[in-house]
Design an enzyme around this catalytic site. Structure first.
Site, PDB file in Angstrom:
ATOM      1  N   ARG A 303       7.298 -10.159  39.241  1.00 34.59           N
ATOM      2  CA  ARG A 303       6.917 -10.940  40.411  1.00 34.59           C
ATOM      3  C   ARG A 303       7.157 -10.143  41.681  1.00 34.59           C
ATOM      4  O   ARG A 303       8.205 -10.238  42.320  1.00 34.59           O
ATOM      5  CB  ARG A 303       7.711 -12.240  40.467  1.00 34.59           C
ATOM      6  CG  ARG A 303       7.548 -13.116  39.238  1.00 34.59           C
ATOM      7  CD  ARG A 303       6.135 -13.608  39.090  1.00 34.59           C
ATOM      8  NE  ARG A 303       5.758 -14.479  40.189  1.00 34.59           N
ATOM      9  CZ  ARG A 303       4.525 -14.852  40.441  1.00 34.59           C
ATOM     10  NH1 ARG A 303       3.531 -14.378  39.690  1.00 34.59           N
ATOM     11  NH2 ARG A 303       4.248 -15.650  41.444  1.00 34.59           N
ATOM     12  N   LYS A 304       6.207  -9.316  42.054  1.00 26.28           N
ATOM     13  CA  LYS A 304       6.327  -8.608  43.322  1.00 26.28           C
ATOM     14  C   LYS A 304       4.931  -8.278  43.847  1.00 26.28           C
ATOM     15  O   LYS A 304       3.971  -8.186  43.092  1.00 26.28           O
ATOM     16  CB  LYS A 304       7.137  -7.315  43.163  1.00 26.28           C
ATOM     17  CG  LYS A 304       6.515  -6.243  42.274  1.00 26.28           C
ATOM     18  CD  LYS A 304       7.395  -5.007  42.270  1.00 26.28           C
ATOM     19  CE  LYS A 304       6.764  -3.869  41.462  1.00 26.28           C
ATOM     20  NZ  LYS A 304       6.742  -4.119  40.027  1.00 26.28           N
TER      21      LYS A 304
END
Length: 338
Positions: A303-304
């Site tokens: 999640r980035k």
């Protein structure tokens, strides 16, 4: 002149050139001491260096078998150089700081794995400096079994090193050195007694050989780590005999599940970008977990928004994150997602 007379001559020479100091000092091990042994000054006294090298050779080295000598940086390097010439054995040099350029070596010199290296050191308190050198030499595949020392401070260094399978030979113990100085009226009997009592009562911390965990089997690394996820991952890697991680940067859940059915038994971890999946449903997560359990691999959701260009473009143009932004944009205009 016999060995005892030569040692006495050396002890007095070291006192005269201020290599033995009395006062309030702190050792590398962090312990306070009333006596400090500073051999850095001997580089200005070639006669003292020659006497040290001859005594080490005659009393600690000539019967030893080794392929190389290595002085603990930096004070022992001049003595190691003289002993290399005396013994006709090659010298290796350990860098305290590995080069960040060129060969990036920590050990300089020519050697082969399996060869034996003899350590040269000036003083041991805890033995930590010797162990740092031993660790770096062993990383290069060299055998290290013995170290020769000028002075043993008798504060646990010899015990620590022998516990790490390094045998020690020294010219002096601190007690022997102090007795010579008292005998020759260089220090008072009271000072000598105070130093010897200090040595009996103050011990250095235990030194344990540093282990390069990357060289250990996964089972052992699982035992050593305190992080539960890392422990689980190492156990999977050991059980499945694989360290392969799969990044599934696909935009359709059906393709991801199909791929994992084919390769699941060969990987230890699967990395996903859920936000780029176009046909995402909650059932996809259920099936993903079932495959992870079936084939015994971990799941990592990445999640980035600072990934490689292709992944970032998918995050902004596909899947849930795209739909969310589209919904918000249309809602502002009173519309709905098409």
């Amino acid at each position: 002149m016999d060995i005892n007379h030569k040692l006495e001559e050396l002890a007095l020479s070291l006192y005269h050139i201020d290599a033995v100091k009395f006062g309030d000092f702190v050792t590398k091990s962090g312990i306070k001491t009333p006596v400090y042994f500073d051999l850095r000054v001997i580089v200005s006294y070639p006669g003292v260096m020659e006497l040290i090298s001859l005594l080490l050779y005659d009393n600690a080295i000539k019967d030893s078998k080794f392929d190389h000598v290595c002085g603990v940086p930096y004070t022992a390097l001049p003595i190691a150089t003289l002993l290399s010439v005396k013994t006709k054995k090659s010298m290796l040099m350990r860098r305290k700081e590995t080069k960040s350029y060129g060969t990036k070596k920590s050990i300089e010199g020519h050697y082969k794995q399996g060869e034996t290296c003899l350590i040269i050191e000036d003083v041991i308190t805890s033995g930590s400096s010797v162990m740092e050198t031993v660790t770096d030499l062993k990383k290069e595949g060299l055998k290290v079994e013995e170290a020769v020392i000028i002075l043993d401070r008798e504060q646990g260094g010899k015990t620590n090193l022998e516990a790490n399978n390094i045998q020690i030979k020294s010219l002096f113990t601190m007690t022997e050195l102090i007795n010579i100085l008292v005998k020759n009226n260089k220090i008072s009997k009271q000072m000598g007694s105070d130093v010897i009592n200090y040595l009996k009562n103050v011990q250095a911390p235990v030194t344990i050989a540093e282990t390069d965990r990357t060289l250990l089997p996964y089972e052992k690394r699982a035992e050593l780590t305190s992080n539960q996820i890392a422990k689980q991952l190492f156990t999977i890697m050991a059980t499945k005999k694989t360290n392969l991680c799969l990044s599934v940067d696909l935009t359709l859940s059906t393709k991801i599940l199909d791929l994992l059915q084919k390769v699941g038994e060969h990987v230890c971890l699967v990395k996903t970008h859920i936000d780029i999946i176009e046909d995402y449903t909650d059932n996809f997560i259920v099936q993903l977990k079932q495959l992870a359990q079936k084939f015994n691999f971990l799941l990592l959701e990445d999640r980035k928004y600072a990934d490689i260009g292709h992944t970032v473009s998918l995050q902004y143009s596909k899947g849930q994150s795209y739909n969310t932004r589209l919904y918000r944009s249309n809602s502002k205009n009173g519309g709905q997602i098409p």
